[in-house]
Enzyme design. Structure first.
Site, PDB file in Angstrom:
ATOM      1  N   ARG A  24      48.544  43.606   8.999  1.00  0.00           N
ATOM      2  CA  ARG A  24      48.372  44.029  10.393  1.00  0.00           C
ATOM      3  C   ARG A  24      48.632  42.923  11.412  1.00  0.00           C
ATOM      4  NH1 ARG A  24      42.729  46.581  10.720  1.00  0.00           N
ATOM      5  NH2 ARG A  24      42.371  45.609   8.692  1.00  0.00           N
ATOM      6  N   THR A  90      38.386  41.872  -4.391  1.00  0.00           N
ATOM      7  CA  THR A  90      37.673  40.602  -4.189  1.00  0.00           C
ATOM      8  C   THR A  90      37.028  40.097  -5.487  1.00  0.00           C
ATOM      9  OG1 THR A  90      35.812  41.925  -3.407  1.00  0.00           O
ATOM     10  CG2 THR A  90      37.188  40.908  -1.719  1.00  0.00           C
ATOM     11  N   ALA A 388      58.765   3.255  45.113  1.00  0.00           N
ATOM     12  CA  ALA A 388      59.201   4.625  44.852  1.00  0.00           C
ATOM     13  C   ALA A 388      60.557   4.637  44.153  1.00  0.00           C
ATOM     14  CB  ALA A 388      59.296   5.393  46.162  1.00  0.00           C
ATOM     15  N   ALA A 431      64.704  -3.755  47.714  1.00  0.00           N
ATOM     16  CA  ALA A 431      64.897  -2.322  47.494  1.00  0.00           C
ATOM     17  C   ALA A 431      66.343  -2.027  47.112  1.00  0.00           C
ATOM     18  CB  ALA A 431      64.514  -1.548  48.748  1.00  0.00           C
ATOM     19  N   ARG A 448      72.477  -5.679  45.250  1.00  0.00           N
ATOM     20  CA  ARG A 448      73.010  -4.436  45.821  1.00  0.00           C
ATOM     21  C   ARG A 448      74.193  -4.776  46.697  1.00  0.00           C
ATOM     22  NH1 ARG A 448      67.676  -4.266  49.386  1.00  0.00           N
ATOM     23  NH2 ARG A 448      68.368  -5.507  51.155  1.00  0.00           N
TER      24      ARG A 448
HETATM   25  C1  UD1 Z   1      34.904  43.074   1.817  1.00  0.00           C
HETATM   26  C2  UD1 Z   1      33.606  43.488   1.127  1.00  0.00           C
HETATM   27  C3  UD1 Z   1      32.734  44.255   2.128  1.00  0.00           C
HETATM   28  C4  UD1 Z   1      32.459  43.396   3.346  1.00  0.00           C
HETATM   29  C5  UD1 Z   1      33.780  42.930   3.960  1.00  0.00           C
HETATM   30  C6  UD1 Z   1      33.532  41.963   5.067  1.00  0.00           C
HETATM   31  C7  UD1 Z   1      34.281  43.860  -1.170  1.00  0.00           C
HETATM   32  C8  UD1 Z   1      34.590  44.880  -2.199  1.00  0.00           C
HETATM   33  N1  UD1 Z   1      33.947  44.336   0.018  1.00  0.00           N
HETATM   34  O1  UD1 Z   1      35.587  44.248   2.143  1.00  0.00           O
HETATM   35  O2  UD1 Z   1      31.513  44.610   1.524  1.00  0.00           O
HETATM   36  O3  UD1 Z   1      31.715  44.130   4.301  1.00  0.00           O
HETATM   37  O4  UD1 Z   1      34.594  42.271   2.959  1.00  0.00           O
HETATM   38  O5  UD1 Z   1      34.730  41.698   5.712  1.00  0.00           O
HETATM   39  O6  UD1 Z   1      34.293  42.687  -1.450  1.00  0.00           O
HETATM   40  N2  UD1 Z   1      41.192  39.125  -1.051  1.00  0.00           N
HETATM   41  C9  UD1 Z   1      41.877  38.419  -2.009  1.00  0.00           C
HETATM   42  N3  UD1 Z   1      42.303  39.072  -3.123  1.00  0.00           N
HETATM   43  C10 UD1 Z   1      42.095  40.388  -3.321  1.00  0.00           C
HETATM   44  C11 UD1 Z   1      41.401  41.105  -2.329  1.00  0.00           C
HETATM   45  C12 UD1 Z   1      40.941  40.450  -1.203  1.00  0.00           C
HETATM   46  O7  UD1 Z   1      42.090  37.215  -1.856  1.00  0.00           O
HETATM   47  O8  UD1 Z   1      42.518  40.897  -4.363  1.00  0.00           O
HETATM   48  C13 UD1 Z   1      40.725  38.430   0.159  1.00  0.00           C
HETATM   49  C14 UD1 Z   1      41.455  38.946   1.371  1.00  0.00           C
HETATM   50  O9  UD1 Z   1      42.553  38.088   1.666  1.00  0.00           O
HETATM   51  C15 UD1 Z   1      40.401  38.872   2.457  1.00  0.00           C
HETATM   52  C16 UD1 Z   1      39.106  39.026   1.722  1.00  0.00           C
HETATM   53  O10 UD1 Z   1      39.375  38.755   0.371  1.00  0.00           O
HETATM   54  O11 UD1 Z   1      40.404  37.620   3.068  1.00  0.00           O
HETATM   55  C17 UD1 Z   1      38.443  40.359   1.921  1.00  0.00           C
HETATM   56  O12 UD1 Z   1      39.252  41.343   1.336  1.00  0.00           O
HETATM   57  P1  UD1 Z   1      39.301  42.823   1.886  1.00  0.00           P
HETATM   58  O13 UD1 Z   1      40.112  43.628   0.968  1.00  0.00           O
HETATM   59  O14 UD1 Z   1      39.674  42.802   3.311  1.00  0.00           O
HETATM   60  O15 UD1 Z   1      37.798  43.264   1.729  1.00  0.00           O
HETATM   61  P2  UD1 Z   1      37.117  44.327   2.618  1.00  0.00           P
HETATM   62  O16 UD1 Z   1      37.604  45.650   2.255  1.00  0.00           O
HETATM   63  O17 UD1 Z   1      37.194  43.919   4.022  1.00  0.00           O
END
Ligand code: UD1
Ligand code: CA
Length: 464
Positions: A24, A90, A388, A431, A448
């Site tokens: 995004r 995550t 100047a 100057a 000059r």
């Molecule tokens: C996650 C949390 C949610 C929390 C929110 C806060 C989980 C399942 N959920 O959701 O509870 O409220 O963050 O913002 O953890 N990332 C990786 N690899 C991956 C997936 C994500 O590095 O495979 C990184 C992303 O770059 C990002 C962060 O982890 O910086 C969060 O990932 P995102 O998928 O946005 O989690 P949310 O759905 O926001």
């Protein structure tokens, strides 16, 4: 008998998740390289980590990893890079770090796109729980999209439920998961291999370790950050701009507490590491960059841009000056509209006026360059007056050459000093001179065309 001292095992590891693409943002750059206060998001997190007592910082990278690593080479962070080839959630992102994670100690889990979490908050989180797992949560007005904190009748945390998996009752919960935790490494090693992706998003949720810990009888600690912006993530340009303003407001407030007066706290940008004295006045639309030191009683007028500079006591910067790598002694006056380029040093009481450009030069105590000049590669003594329009001709098309002007010299207006050249002390330059040879102390040099005069001169008539 000799005893070998082993280094103590690292107690704190830090895992920074930074594998996401940040679709995004609509950018060719990985999200964690977008800038806040002129620094990549990831460097905010890494700078904070540097203040925590750790020697094991792991960054999980994925999309644009080479770009991220290359950008971080400009800084000297000690980081272990772990690649997450596919972004499966995550929980999976933390799981790929297990090989680099000790079996003992704790880990803070942070995010490359949540730049402003503070060291103070992380220290509280680290010490919030002796057992197993502590987390940063916050009660908000609009929790939509975020994980919700489920608690039992004793108010103990029992689980985190993601928006897409939440029942209507769970969606009504306003306490949200920041995603930031401090977890025993032993628990990460134990739980992460057991995660499943049997959920609405078919992702391996890190959040599931909470219910696993609760099932093992572990009490979860939940604390709140001091400032709400500490847990704000960046997913689009609007959020980035909003966070930038919040951060600017915080930086301005910190400086106000140290005695700086801002004409309008919302019309200044602090993109610098600042060190300030008292009774500083900063007018509107001033930008600070790099490392800036301001002494006492400094006045900075509107529109100045100050980068990597030292400004002494009682200095007055008049409107619209640009300073880059300049050192100003006490009671110096600069501008309006002056351009100070790298390696400029202005000694106490020196004055630099409008439309003067100066670089790699020293201007001695009480000396003046007040109007329309270019001074480059020059060393100018004390009590010198540069008239100047004076130009130091420092460049022959190939090399740069030095101009030396000794104390108390007077350089007449519109003179060109062709370097290398030395003007002796108390010498005077007429100057409009082009000076190509050294001038002795106390001498007058004029270089000059002589003025000639023809009496009763008559201009030609039209038809002649
Ligand atoms: C996650 C949390 C949610 C929390 C929110 C806060 C989980 C399942 N959920 O959701 O509870 O409220 O963050 O913002 O953890 N990332 C990786 N690899 C991956 C997936 C994500 O590095 O495979 C990184 C992303 O770059 C990002 C962060 O982890 O910086 C969060 O990932 P995102 O998928 O946005 O989690 P949310 O759905 O926001
Ligand atoms: Ca997110």
């Amino acid at each position: 008998m000799t005893q070998t001292l082993q280094p103590a095992p690292s107690l704190l590891s830090i895992i920074i998740l930074a594998a996401g693409k940040g679709t995004r943002m609509q950018s060719a750059k990985p999200k964690v390289l977008q800038t806040l206060a002129a620094k990549p998001l990831l460097t905010h997190v890494l700078d904070t980590c540097q203040t925590l007592n750790t020697d094991n910082t792991i960054v999980v990278y994925g999309f644009g990893g080479d770009q991220v690593k290359a950008a971080m080479r400009d800084y000297d962070y000690k980081v272990t890079w772990v690649e997450q080839v596919e972004q499966l959630g995550t929980g999976h992102a933390v799981k790929v770090t297990l090989d680099a994670l000790p079996m003992t100690g704790k880990s803070l889990i942070l995010y490359g796109d949540v730049p402003l979490v503070s060291a103070a908050t992380l220290k509280r989180l680290q010490h919030a729980n002796v057992e197993g797992l502590s987390m940063l949560t916050l009660t908000v007005d609009n929790p939509f999209g975020l994980g919700r904190i489920k608690r039992n009748d004793n108010h103990d945390v029992i689980a985190i439920v993601e928006q897409k998996d939440a029942s209507a009752a769970e969606q009504a919960i306003c306490e949200i998961n920041s995603g930031i935790y401090c977890v025993d490494n032993a628990l990460l090693h134990q739980y992460l291999p057991k995660l499943s992706n049997d959920n609405a998003q078919h992702e391996y949720y890190l959040t599931d370790i909470v219910k696993m810990a609760v099932a093992d009888g572990i009490t979860i600690a939940a604390i709140e950050p001091e400032h709400t912006f500490e847990i704000d993530g960046v997913n689009n340009r609007q959020q980035l701009a909003t966070l930038e303003r919040r951060w600017q407001a915080k930086l301005v407030a910190d400086l106000q507490e140290q005695g700086v007066q801002f004409a309008d706290p919302s019309r200044v940008d602090i993109r610098a590491q600042m060190s300030v004295g008292q009774d500083i006045f900063v007018d509107i639309n001033v930008v600070f960059q790099g490392k800036v030191v301001l002494g006492n009683n400094v006045t900075i007028d509107a529109g100045c841009i100050i980068k990597d500079s030292y400004i002494g006591d009682n200095v007055h910067l008049k409107p619209y000056c640009v300073l880059d790598d300049a050192q100003l002694g006490a009671a110096v006056s600069v501008g309006p509209f002056a351009h100070l380029r790298p390696q400029t040093v202005l000694a106490d009481n020196a004055r630099l006026g409008n439309f003067v450009e100066i670089k790699k030069s020293y201007l001695g105590a009480g000396s003046k360059v007040n109007h329309l000049s270019y001074i480059g590669d020059a060393t100018i003594g004390a009590a010198v007056n540069v008239g100047a329009g004076v130009i130091t001709c420092n460049y022959d098309g190939f090399n740069k050459h030095q101009t030396l002007i000794a104390d108390n010299a007077f350089i007449g207006s519109n003179s060109s000093l062709v370097a290398p050249v030395t003007i002796g002390h108390t010498a005077t330059i007429g100057a409009g001179s082009v000076i190509t040879k050294d001038v002795a102390a106390n001498a007058l040099a004029i270089g000059r065309g002589r003025q000639i005069q023809k009496e009763n001169y008559k201009r030609p008539d039209k038809d002649e």
